[in-house]
Design a protein around this motif. Structure first.
Motif, mmCIF file in Angstrom:
data_model
loop_
_atom_site.group_PDB
_atom_site.id
_atom_site.type_symbol
_atom_site.label_atom_id
_atom_site.label_comp_id
_atom_site.label_asym_id
_atom_site.label_seq_id
_atom_site.Cartn_x
_atom_site.Cartn_y
_atom_site.Cartn_z
ATOM 1 N N VAL A 53 0.512 -18.468 6.036
ATOM 2 C CA VAL A 53 0.234 -18.575 7.566
ATOM 3 C C VAL A 53 -0.436 -19.933 7.790
ATOM 4 C CG1 VAL A 53 -0.927 -17.808 9.445
ATOM 5 C CG2 VAL A 53 -0.161 -16.238 7.965
ATOM 6 N N VAL A 54 0.387 -20.648 8.674
ATOM 7 C CA VAL A 54 -0.176 -22.022 8.980
ATOM 8 C C VAL A 54 -0.449 -21.852 10.631
ATOM 9 C CG1 VAL A 54 0.231 -24.605 9.418
ATOM 10 C CG2 VAL A 54 1.182 -23.222 7.298
ATOM 11 N N ASP A 55 -1.771 -22.094 11.244
ATOM 12 C CA ASP A 55 -1.962 -22.070 12.551
ATOM 13 C C ASP A 55 -1.613 -23.391 13.175
ATOM 14 O OD1 ASP A 55 -4.130 -23.898 12.177
ATOM 15 O OD2 ASP A 55 -5.571 -22.166 12.411
ATOM 16 N N PHE A 115 -5.233 -12.232 14.016
ATOM 17 C CA PHE A 115 -3.995 -12.489 14.268
ATOM 18 C C PHE A 115 -3.042 -11.494 14.369
ATOM 19 C CE2 PHE A 115 -5.972 -16.043 11.859
ATOM 20 C CZ PHE A 115 -5.174 -17.054 11.955
ATOM 21 N N THR A 116 -1.964 -11.640 15.288
ATOM 22 C CA THR A 116 -0.917 -10.509 15.344
ATOM 23 C C THR A 116 0.518 -11.176 15.272
ATOM 24 O OG1 THR A 116 -1.284 -10.718 17.649
ATOM 25 C CG2 THR A 116 -2.387 -8.839 16.815
ATOM 26 N N GLY A 117 1.385 -10.683 14.661
ATOM 27 C CA GLY A 117 2.726 -11.174 14.689
ATOM 28 C C GLY A 117 3.974 -10.464 14.287
ATOM 29 N N VAL A 118 4.976 -10.857 14.294
ATOM 30 C CA VAL A 118 6.333 -10.178 13.998
ATOM 31 C C VAL A 118 7.111 -10.919 13.155
ATOM 32 C CG1 VAL A 118 8.337 -9.303 14.898
ATOM 33 C CG2 VAL A 118 6.243 -9.171 16.294
ATOM 34 N N VAL A 119 7.783 -10.280 12.235
ATOM 35 C CA VAL A 119 8.664 -10.830 11.189
ATOM 36 C C VAL A 119 10.029 -11.081 11.839
ATOM 37 C CG1 VAL A 119 9.849 -10.340 8.954
ATOM 38 C CG2 VAL A 119 7.330 -9.941 9.343
ATOM 39 N N ASN A 120 10.800 -12.323 11.375
ATOM 40 C CA ASN A 120 11.931 -12.174 11.741
ATOM 41 C C ASN A 120 12.883 -12.524 10.480
ATOM 42 O OD1 ASN A 120 14.602 -13.741 12.392
ATOM 43 N ND2 ASN A 120 13.719 -14.989 14.118
ATOM 44 N N SER A 121 13.834 -11.332 10.228
ATOM 45 C CA SER A 121 14.440 -11.391 8.916
ATOM 46 C C SER A 121 15.584 -12.272 8.939
ATOM 47 C CB SER A 121 14.941 -9.947 8.896
ATOM 48 O OG SER A 121 15.754 -9.506 9.683
ATOM 49 N N ARG A 122 15.989 -12.718 9.891
ATOM 50 C CA ARG A 122 17.105 -13.806 9.934
ATOM 51 C C ARG A 122 16.552 -15.179 9.284
ATOM 52 N NH1 ARG A 122 18.258 -11.505 14.687
ATOM 53 N NH2 ARG A 122 20.144 -10.055 14.539
ATOM 54 N N THR A 123 15.408 -15.642 9.936
ATOM 55 C CA THR A 123 14.789 -16.922 9.321
ATOM 56 C C THR A 123 13.858 -16.818 8.419
ATOM 57 O OG1 THR A 123 13.118 -16.740 10.963
ATOM 58 C CG2 THR A 123 15.067 -17.978 11.827
ATOM 59 N N LYS A 124 13.420 -15.485 7.948
ATOM 60 C CA LYS A 124 12.632 -15.302 6.884
ATOM 61 C C LYS A 124 11.308 -15.978 7.105
ATOM 62 C CE LYS A 124 16.125 -14.388 3.199
ATOM 63 N NZ LYS A 124 15.932 -13.019 3.622
ATOM 64 N N THR A 125 10.836 -15.698 8.265
ATOM 65 C CA THR A 125 9.401 -16.443 8.951
ATOM 66 C C THR A 125 8.783 -15.390 9.681
ATOM 67 O OG1 THR A 125 10.324 -17.178 10.623
ATOM 68 C CG2 THR A 125 10.515 -18.821 8.742
ATOM 69 N N ALA A 126 7.652 -15.605 9.932
ATOM 70 C CA ALA A 126 6.797 -14.645 10.817
ATOM 71 C C ALA A 126 6.123 -15.723 11.953
ATOM 72 C CB ALA A 126 5.858 -13.842 10.280
ATOM 73 N N SER A 127 5.799 -14.991 13.090
ATOM 74 C CA SER A 127 5.372 -15.893 13.845
ATOM 75 C C SER A 127 4.297 -15.127 14.732
ATOM 76 C CB SER A 127 6.144 -16.722 14.957
ATOM 77 O OG SER A 127 6.874 -15.959 15.712
ATOM 78 N N GLY A 128 3.349 -15.545 15.726
ATOM 79 C CA GLY A 128 2.604 -14.674 16.536
ATOM 80 C C GLY A 128 1.520 -15.683 17.137
ATOM 81 N N LEU A 137 7.244 -17.780 3.014
ATOM 82 C CA LEU A 137 6.767 -17.741 1.579
ATOM 83 C C LEU A 137 6.204 -19.119 1.338
ATOM 84 C CD1 LEU A 137 7.200 -16.341 -1.194
ATOM 85 C CD2 LEU A 137 9.476 -17.557 -1.257
ATOM 86 N N CYS A 138 5.131 -18.955 0.436
ATOM 87 C CA CYS A 138 4.292 -20.001 0.061
ATOM 88 C C CYS A 138 4.980 -21.050 -0.736
ATOM 89 C CB CYS A 138 3.033 -19.595 -0.749
ATOM 90 S SG CYS A 138 1.766 -18.816 0.384
ATOM 91 N N SER A 139 4.961 -22.290 -0.649
ATOM 92 C CA SER A 139 5.430 -23.434 -1.267
ATOM 93 C C SER A 139 4.395 -24.096 -1.812
ATOM 94 C CB SER A 139 6.604 -23.891 -0.778
ATOM 95 O OG SER A 139 5.854 -24.835 0.314
ATOM 96 N N ILE A 166 -4.154 -25.422 9.667
ATOM 97 C CA ILE A 166 -4.899 -24.780 8.671
ATOM 98 C C ILE A 166 -4.106 -23.680 8.044
ATOM 99 C CG2 ILE A 166 -6.952 -23.056 8.568
ATOM 100 C CD1 ILE A 166 -8.273 -24.563 10.968
ATOM 101 N N VAL A 167 -4.103 -23.680 6.772
ATOM 102 C CA VAL A 167 -3.386 -22.691 5.870
ATOM 103 C C VAL A 167 -4.151 -21.554 5.351
ATOM 104 C CG1 VAL A 167 -1.808 -22.489 3.687
ATOM 105 C CG2 VAL A 167 -1.886 -24.698 5.116
ATOM 106 N N TYR A 168 -3.770 -20.289 5.563
ATOM 107 C CA TYR A 168 -4.170 -19.191 5.186
ATOM 108 C C TYR A 168 -3.385 -18.659 4.004
ATOM 109 C CZ TYR A 168 -6.513 -19.702 9.483
ATOM 110 O OH TYR A 168 -7.178 -20.303 10.636
ATOM 111 N N ASN A 169 -3.929 -18.602 2.892
ATOM 112 C CA ASN A 169 -2.984 -18.116 1.694
ATOM 113 C C ASN A 169 -3.250 -16.484 1.571
ATOM 114 O OD1 ASN A 169 -2.024 -20.624 0.480
ATOM 115 N ND2 ASN A 169 -4.036 -21.014 0.418
ATOM 116 N N LEU A 170 -1.997 -15.752 1.910
ATOM 117 C CA LEU A 170 -2.183 -14.448 1.771
ATOM 118 C C LEU A 170 -1.540 -13.779 0.502
ATOM 119 C CD1 LEU A 170 -1.450 -13.833 5.557
ATOM 120 C CD2 LEU A 170 -3.599 -14.012 4.366
ATOM 121 N N THR A 171 -1.783 -12.389 0.262
ATOM 122 C CA THR A 171 -1.031 -11.702 -0.743
ATOM 123 C C THR A 171 -0.790 -10.347 0.162
ATOM 124 O OG1 THR A 171 -2.097 -12.521 -2.698
ATOM 125 C CG2 THR A 171 -0.923 -10.511 -2.759
#
Length: 152
Positions: A51-53, A109-122, A139-141, A57-62
């Motif tokens: 997650v990048v705000d 943080f609250t958000g929603v996944v977009n399966s077309r772009t393979k991202t999430a935002s909120g 997805l982390c790179s 700032i990057v938040y590494n999640l599992t």
């Protein structure tokens, strides 16, 4: 004869014109994308999510089994030792808490996944109510796994 011919043309036009409208099973309207299939955060983004705000700032999640865990290293607040949350379907929420700097606050943080772009935002809001912003997740790179600047 002329009136009958014109009447027949009008009747045929109405039949074909109206038939076309009723024959369509769905209409794609601008701004209303077709419905997405039911998916989850994990199915779209995988288990390692970054997650990048809006401050970079990057938040590494599992993610897995409906649960979100992770870490965050804030440039001025230090390590956040409690990053946790949940997801159901395409919606998720998480809390970033317990900063190593006692002058800092946590964030939700609250958000929603977009399966077309393979991202999430909120959006995020801090626990003190004095700050808010936006974020994206993917997805982390390797380039996403480092922290950037901070204005908080």
């Amino acid at each position: 004869m002329k009136k009958t011919f014109i009447g027949m043309l009008l009747l045929v036009g109405l039949l074909f014109g109206c038939g076309t409208i009723y024959a369509q099973t769905s209409v794609d309207m601008p701004g209303n994308p077709p419905a997405e299939p039911d998916v989850t955060l994990e199915e779209v983004l995988g288990r390692d999510v970054c997650v990048v705000d809006n401050y970079g700032i990057v938040y590494n999640l599992t993610v897995g089994g409906g649960v979100i865990t992770g870490t965050a290293e804030h440039p001025s607040c230090g390590q956040y030792s409690d990053v946790s949350g949940t997801y159901t379907g395409k919606s998720f929420s998480m809390h970033v808490g317990n900063p190593s700097n006692p002058n800092c606050v946590g964030y939700t943080f609250t958000g929603v996944v977009n399966s077309r772009t393979k991202t999430a935002s909120g959006t995020w809001v801090n626990d003190g109510g004095g700050g808010s912003g936006s974020f994206t997740a993917a997805l982390c790179s390797n380039k996403n796994k480092s922290n950037k600047r901070s204005k908080r």
